[in-house]
Design a protein around this motif. Structure first.
Motif, PDB file in Angstrom:
ATOM      1  N   ARG A  56      61.616 105.056 151.482  1.00 65.16           N
ATOM      2  CA  ARG A  56      62.683 105.909 150.966  1.00 65.16           C
ATOM      3  C   ARG A  56      62.779 107.203 151.753  1.00 65.16           C
ATOM      4  N   THR A  57      61.714 107.625 152.437  1.00 66.67           N
ATOM      5  CA  THR A  57      61.775 108.875 153.198  1.00 66.67           C
ATOM      6  C   THR A  57      62.732 108.782 154.377  1.00 66.67           C
ATOM      7  N   TYR A  58      63.093 107.581 154.780  1.00 71.92           N
ATOM      8  CA  TYR A  58      64.031 107.410 155.896  1.00 71.92           C
ATOM      9  C   TYR A  58      65.487 107.494 155.426  1.00 71.92           C
ATOM     10  N   GLU A  59      65.693 107.690 154.153  1.00 73.34           N
ATOM     11  CA  GLU A  59      67.051 107.707 153.598  1.00 73.34           C
ATOM     12  C   GLU A  59      67.413 109.111 153.150  1.00 73.34           C
ATOM     13  N   THR A  60      68.662 109.289 152.767  1.00 72.38           N
ATOM     14  CA  THR A  60      69.084 110.580 152.237  1.00 72.38           C
ATOM     15  C   THR A  60      68.404 110.800 150.888  1.00 72.38           C
ATOM     16  N   LEU A  61      68.374 112.032 150.436  1.00 70.40           N
ATOM     17  CA  LEU A  61      67.759 112.352 149.149  1.00 70.40           C
ATOM     18  C   LEU A  61      68.421 111.563 148.017  1.00 70.40           C
ATOM     19  N   ARG A  62      69.736 111.471 148.047  1.00 70.72           N
ATOM     20  CA  ARG A  62      70.461 110.737 147.004  1.00 70.72           C
ATOM     21  C   ARG A  62      70.056 109.257 146.997  1.00 70.72           C
ATOM     22  N   GLU A  63      70.018 108.639 148.190  1.00 67.84           N
ATOM     23  CA  GLU A  63      69.611 107.230 148.286  1.00 67.84           C
ATOM     24  C   GLU A  63      68.171 107.052 147.813  1.00 67.84           C
ATOM     25  N   ALA A  64      67.299 107.955 148.238  1.00 65.25           N
ATOM     26  CA  ALA A  64      65.879 107.862 147.897  1.00 65.25           C
ATOM     27  C   ALA A  64      65.670 107.917 146.386  1.00 65.25           C
ATOM     28  N   LYS A  65      66.319 108.868 145.719  1.00 65.45           N
ATOM     29  CA  LYS A  65      66.161 108.994 144.267  1.00 65.45           C
ATOM     30  C   LYS A  65      66.642 107.750 143.538  1.00 65.45           C
ATOM     31  N   ALA A  66      67.802 107.265 143.912  1.00 67.92           N
ATOM     32  CA  ALA A  66      68.387 106.104 143.238  1.00 67.92           C
ATOM     33  C   ALA A  66      67.521 104.858 143.418  1.00 67.92           C
ATOM     34  N   LYS A  67      67.069 104.605 144.625  1.00 63.40           N
ATOM     35  CA  LYS A  67      66.281 103.398 144.888  1.00 63.40           C
ATOM     36  C   LYS A  67      64.875 103.497 144.315  1.00 63.40           C
ATOM     37  N   ALA A  68      64.268 104.670 144.406  1.00 63.40           N
ATOM     38  CA  ALA A  68      62.911 104.839 143.883  1.00 63.40           C
ATOM     39  C   ALA A  68      62.884 104.597 142.374  1.00 63.40           C
ATOM     40  N   ARG A  69      63.901 105.067 141.685  1.00 55.58           N
ATOM     41  CA  ARG A  69      63.984 104.890 140.223  1.00 55.58           C
ATOM     42  C   ARG A  69      63.999 103.412 139.848  1.00 55.58           C
ATOM     43  N   LYS A  70      64.666 102.604 140.667  1.00 55.17           N
ATOM     44  CA  LYS A  70      64.769 101.173 140.391  1.00 55.17           C
ATOM     45  C   LYS A  70      63.511 100.408 140.787  1.00 55.17           C
ATOM     46  N   MET A  71      62.781 100.900 141.778  1.00 56.91           N
ATOM     47  CA  MET A  71      61.656 100.149 142.339  1.00 56.91           C
ATOM     48  C   MET A  71      60.410 100.159 141.466  1.00 56.91           C
ATOM     49  N   ILE A  72      60.048 101.306 140.970  1.00 52.98           N
ATOM     50  CA  ILE A  72      58.856 101.409 140.130  1.00 52.98           C
ATOM     51  C   ILE A  72      59.248 102.214 138.902  1.00 52.98           C
ATOM     52  N   SER A  73      59.370 101.527 137.781  1.00 49.16           N
ATOM     53  CA  SER A  73      59.767 102.225 136.560  1.00 49.16           C
ATOM     54  C   SER A  73      58.664 103.190 136.143  1.00 49.16           C
ATOM     55  N   GLY A  74      59.078 104.310 135.614  1.00 53.03           N
ATOM     56  CA  GLY A  74      58.136 105.319 135.164  1.00 53.03           C
ATOM     57  C   GLY A  74      57.730 106.310 136.245  1.00 53.03           C
ATOM     58  N   TRP A  75      58.128 106.060 137.476  1.00 55.93           N
ATOM     59  CA  TRP A  75      57.841 106.995 138.567  1.00 55.93           C
ATOM     60  C   TRP A  75      59.129 107.721 138.926  1.00 55.93           C
ATOM     61  N   ARG A  76      58.997 109.008 139.243  1.00 57.44           N
ATOM     62  CA  ARG A  76      60.180 109.760 139.651  1.00 57.44           C
ATOM     63  C   ARG A  76      59.863 110.644 140.845  1.00 57.44           C
ATOM     64  N   LEU A  77      60.882 110.925 141.612  1.00 58.95           N
ATOM     65  CA  LEU A  77      60.762 111.807 142.766  1.00 58.95           C
ATOM     66  C   LEU A  77      60.795 113.241 142.255  1.00 58.95           C
ATOM     67  N   VAL A  78      59.670 113.968 142.402  1.00 57.23           N
ATOM     68  CA  VAL A  78      59.589 115.330 141.859  1.00 57.23           C
ATOM     69  C   VAL A  78      59.725 116.407 142.928  1.00 57.23           C
ATOM     70  N   ALA A  79      59.550 116.045 144.197  1.00 55.15           N
ATOM     71  CA  ALA A  79      59.713 117.018 145.283  1.00 55.15           C
ATOM     72  C   ALA A  79      60.138 116.277 146.547  1.00 55.15           C
ATOM     73  N   TYR A  80      60.931 116.956 147.352  1.00 57.65           N
ATOM     74  CA  TYR A  80      61.425 116.370 148.593  1.00 57.65           C
ATOM     75  C   TYR A  80      61.795 117.514 149.520  1.00 57.65           C
ATOM     76  N   PHE A  81      61.267 117.498 150.739  1.00 57.41           N
ATOM     77  CA  PHE A  81      61.634 118.524 151.712  1.00 57.41           C
ATOM     78  C   PHE A  81      61.534 117.927 153.106  1.00 57.41           C
ATOM     79  N   GLN A  82      61.998 118.689 154.089  1.00 56.77           N
ATOM     80  CA  GLN A  82      61.915 118.251 155.482  1.00 56.77           C
ATOM     81  C   GLN A  82      61.115 119.257 156.284  1.00 56.77           C
TER      82      GLN A  82
END
Length: 119
Positions: A56-82
């Motif tokens: 997911r780090t290779y994607e935009t923040l929006r893509e990363a959040k959406a896909k991560a939410r679907k991949m592992i339930s109960g896990w969320r993206l809490v920080a993201y920077f470059q």
């Protein structure tokens, strides 16, 4: 190929963008030790899920959040920077399990042509 590769294809040689998370998760789902399948045992059973998240780090923040939410339930993206060094941008993410508060750090591998000689 991933959306990152589509956006940066002019910088990276074709073989670099020719691999994807599936190249790693397929191996994790069939891993064997001493002739015995161990894909359903720790740490391999969880590693495949995190391999997907790392991509997911290779994607935009929006893509990363959406896909991560679907991949592992109960896990969320809490920080993201470059982390930026010249033209090289290295995204870093922090995922957290909402119930246990366990964390996972996500970061890119070689994602800029200049890194081909330093990684």
């Amino acid at each position: 190929s991933s959306s990152w590769c589509r956006r940066h294809s002019e910088k990276m040689p074709t073989p670099f963008c020719g691999h994807s998370g599936d190249d790693y998760t397929d191996r994790l789902q069939t891993v064997m030790i001493d002739g015995q399948t161990v894909a359903d045992q720790a740490p391999f059973n969880v590693s495949a899920q995190f391999a997907h998240l790392a991509w997911r780090t290779y994607e935009t923040l929006r893509e990363a959040k959406a896909k991560a939410r679907k991949m592992i339930s109960g896990w969320r993206l809490v920080a993201y920077f470059q982390d930026v060094h010249g033209s090289d941008r290295d995204p870093v993410g922090l995922m957290q399990d909402e119930s246990t508060l366990d964390c996972a750090v996500l970061f890119t591998g070689t994602n800029d042509f200049a890194e081909m000689f330093t990684s």
